[in-house]
Design an enzyme around this catalytic site. Structure first.
Site, PDB file in Angstrom:
ATOM      1  N   LYS A   1      25.868   7.087  -6.806  1.00  0.00           N
ATOM      2  CA  LYS A   1      26.573   8.382  -7.272  1.00  0.00           C
ATOM      3  C   LYS A   1      27.787   8.439  -6.698  1.00  0.00           C
ATOM      4  O   LYS A   1      28.926   8.925  -7.207  1.00  0.00           O
ATOM      5  CB  LYS A   1      25.430   9.459  -7.252  1.00  0.00           C
ATOM      6  CG  LYS A   1      26.111  10.842  -7.215  1.00  0.00           C
ATOM      7  CD  LYS A   1      26.409  11.345  -8.758  1.00  0.00           C
ATOM      8  CE  LYS A   1      26.789  13.007  -8.772  1.00  0.00           C
ATOM      9  NZ  LYS A   1      27.558  13.467  -7.801  1.00  0.00           N
TER      10      LYS A   1
ATOM     11  N   HIS B   1      18.266  12.331  -4.850  1.00  0.00           N
ATOM     12  CA  HIS B   1      17.955  12.216  -3.267  1.00  0.00           C
ATOM     13  C   HIS B   1      16.423  11.599  -3.073  1.00  0.00           C
ATOM     14  O   HIS B   1      16.188  10.695  -2.396  1.00  0.00           O
ATOM     15  CB  HIS B   1      17.749  13.446  -2.603  1.00  0.00           C
ATOM     16  CG  HIS B   1      18.985  14.346  -2.781  1.00  0.00           C
ATOM     17  ND1 HIS B   1      18.986  15.659  -3.561  1.00  0.00           N
ATOM     18  CD2 HIS B   1      20.254  14.409  -2.098  1.00  0.00           C
ATOM     19  CE1 HIS B   1      20.120  16.117  -3.275  1.00  0.00           C
ATOM     20  NE2 HIS B   1      21.022  15.425  -2.359  1.00  0.00           N
TER      21      HIS B   1
HETATM   22  P1  AMP Z   1      24.248  14.777  -0.757  1.00  0.00           P
HETATM   23  O1  AMP Z   1      23.145  15.781  -0.357  1.00  0.00           O
HETATM   24  O2  AMP Z   1      24.891  15.295  -2.081  1.00  0.00           O
HETATM   25  O3  AMP Z   1      25.134  14.398   0.259  1.00  0.00           O
HETATM   26  O4  AMP Z   1      23.656  13.589  -1.220  1.00  0.00           O
HETATM   27  C1  AMP Z   1      22.781  12.777  -0.365  1.00  0.00           C
HETATM   28  C2  AMP Z   1      22.376  11.381  -0.880  1.00  0.00           C
HETATM   29  O5  AMP Z   1      21.818  11.195  -2.109  1.00  0.00           O
HETATM   30  C3  AMP Z   1      24.043  10.388  -1.178  1.00  0.00           C
HETATM   31  O6  AMP Z   1      23.686   8.986  -0.674  1.00  0.00           O
HETATM   32  C4  AMP Z   1      24.167  10.614  -2.577  1.00  0.00           C
HETATM   33  O7  AMP Z   1      24.863   9.686  -3.127  1.00  0.00           O
HETATM   34  C5  AMP Z   1      22.588  10.667  -3.010  1.00  0.00           C
HETATM   35  N1  AMP Z   1      22.629  11.163  -4.512  1.00  0.00           N
HETATM   36  C6  AMP Z   1      23.041  12.393  -4.743  1.00  0.00           C
HETATM   37  N2  AMP Z   1      22.745  12.465  -6.009  1.00  0.00           N
HETATM   38  C7  AMP Z   1      22.326  11.325  -6.590  1.00  0.00           C
HETATM   39  C8  AMP Z   1      21.907  10.769  -8.040  1.00  0.00           C
HETATM   40  N3  AMP Z   1      21.974  11.657  -8.955  1.00  0.00           N
HETATM   41  N4  AMP Z   1      21.399   9.549  -7.983  1.00  0.00           N
HETATM   42  C9  AMP Z   1      21.504   8.649  -6.966  1.00  0.00           C
HETATM   43  N5  AMP Z   1      21.686   9.187  -5.618  1.00  0.00           N
HETATM   44  C10 AMP Z   1      22.210  10.592  -5.389  1.00  0.00           C
END
Ligand code: AMP
Length: 286
Positions: free
Chosen positions: A151, A39
Site C-alpha cells: 500500500k 495491518h
Molecule cells: P501504518 O500503520 O499506516 O504505518 O502502516 C503499517 C504497515 O501496514 C505499513 O507497512 C503499511 O504499508 C501496511 N498497510 C497499511 N494499510 C495496508 C493495506 N490496506 N494493505 C496492506 N498493508 C497495509
C-alpha cells in the site's frame, strides 16, 4: 491469548535475544496502530513464516510534517492488542516517544534520491522520519524478517534502500494491498472521511483500474494512460488528484512507455486527507 505488551527498548531487546538464543525466528510488523485488516495481513504473513511475531505500535512523530495529523492520529492500544491477540501475535512493542527519541535526539537518516520525489516531494522530511524510525525499531527488535505493506509503495523502496545501504541484517517482506469490498485500500486515515468523501474516494482505485484496463488492451503510452487515469476524477469534485505516476517496478524512476513491470501510483486529496494507492501492471504478452 493476549500478547505481552512491552514498552521499553531494553525489555524488547532482551525478549528477542532470548527467543533467538532458543533458535526461534523473529518477525516484526511495524505499524502506527489503529489496526485494520491491512495491518493484520502483515501479522498473518509473519505468523506463517516466523516462530515469534512482534508488532510495533508507535505513532512516529518525525514522519509527520508541520500541520499534518500527528496530534489527532487515531490511537487505541487496548483494541489493537485485542486484535493482535486474535491473530496470534506474541508481543506488542508500544514504546512512548521518549523511549524512541531520547531527549536531545537529533540523528535522522537520509536515504537519498528515493526519498525526495512523489510522496517525498509532497511531504518534505517524511521519509527521513520513516527511515529513522525503521532503523530504530530494528535496533530495538532485531528481527530476522520485517513485514511491510505494498500500500505504501514508495515506503517499501525507501526501506529496502535503507536496509541495503546500512547493511542491516534483516529480510524485508512486502505484502499485497488489502482493500475494502468497493476497492478502496484500507487505511487508518479512512476513518477521517465523511460518508460522502468515503464514497467519492472510490475514484482513487477506479483511476488505477482504468489504467490497468487500457494497458491490458495494449496501450503503452504513459501520457495517454495518465490522461485516462485522471479522467476517473472528473465526477468526484471532492477528490483532487495530486499525482499519477508510472514507475519502474521496485524503483521510483518514471517511465514514458509501459514496456515491463510498472507500478502505477496515485495520490489524491480529499479535503485535508490524502489517499494513496498503487497497482503493479505488466504489458500484455505479444
Ligand atoms: P501504518 O500503520 O499506516 O504505518 O502502516 C503499517 C504497515 O501496514 C505499513 O507497512 C503499511 O504499508 C501496511 N498497510 C497499511 N494499510 C495496508 C493495506 N490496506 N494493505 C496492506 N498493508 C497495509
Amino acid at each position: 491469548m493476549s500478547p505481552t505488551v512491552v514498552n521499553t527498548v531494553g525489555a524488547m531487546r532482551q525478549f528477542v535475544a532470548e527467543r533467538r538464543r532458543a533458535g526461534a525466528t523473529v518477525g516484526l510488523a511495524p505499524t502506527m496502530g489503529a489496526l485494520h485488516e491491512g495491518h493484520l495481513s502483515l501479522v498473518d504473513r509473519a505468523r506463517s513464516e516466523c516462530d515469534t511475531v512482534v508488532v510495533s505500535v508507535f505513532v512516529n512523530p518525525t514522519q509527520f510534517g508541520p500541520g499534518e495529523d500527528y496530534a489527532r492520529y487515531p490511537r487505541d492500544l487496548a483494541n489493537d492488542a485485542r486484535l493482535l491477540g486474535e491473530r496470534g501475535a506474541d508481543v506488542v512493542f508500544a514504546p512512548d516517544v521518549d523511549a524512541m527519541y531520547p531527549p536531545g535526539d537529533e540523528t535522522r537518516i537520509d536515504v537519498g534520491s528515493v526519498a525526495n520525489v512523489w510522496e517525498g516531494e509532497q511531504r518534505p522530511g517524511h521519509f527521513a522520519g520513516v527511515a529513522t524510525v525503521v532503523a530504530k525499531l530494528l535496533a530495538a527488535v532485531p528481527a530476522d524478517r520485517a513485514y511491510f505493506g505494498r500500500k505504501d509503495y514508495q515506503q517499501t523502496v525507501v526501506v529496502r534502500r535503507l536496509v541495503r545501504d546500512l547493511l542491516l541484517p534483516v529480510e524485508i517482506v512486502v505484502c499485497p494491498i488489502v482493500r475494502d469490498t468497493d476497492g478502496l485500500a484500507l487505511s487508518s486515515r479512512n476513518a477521517y472521511l465523511s460518508v460522502e468523501e468515503r464514497q467519492q474516494g472510490i475514484a482513487v482505485p477506479r483511476s488505477l483500474e482504468s489504467v490497468e484496463r487500457l494497458i491490458a488492451e495494449g496501450e503503452a503510452d504513459v501520457a495517454t494512460l495518465r490522461a485516462a487515469g485522471l479522467a476517473a476524477f472528473a465526477d468526484t469534485p471532492s477528490v483532487e488528484p495530486e499525482y499519477l505516476a508510472f514507475l519502474t517496478d521496485g524503483e521510483v524512476r518514471p517511465v514514458e512507455t509501459i514496456s515491463g513491470p510498472t507500478v502505477v501510483a496515485v495520490a489524491a486529496r480529499v479535503g485535508s486527507i490524502r489517499l494513496i494507492d498503487n497497482l503493479r501492471v505488466t504489458p500484455p504478452a505479444r
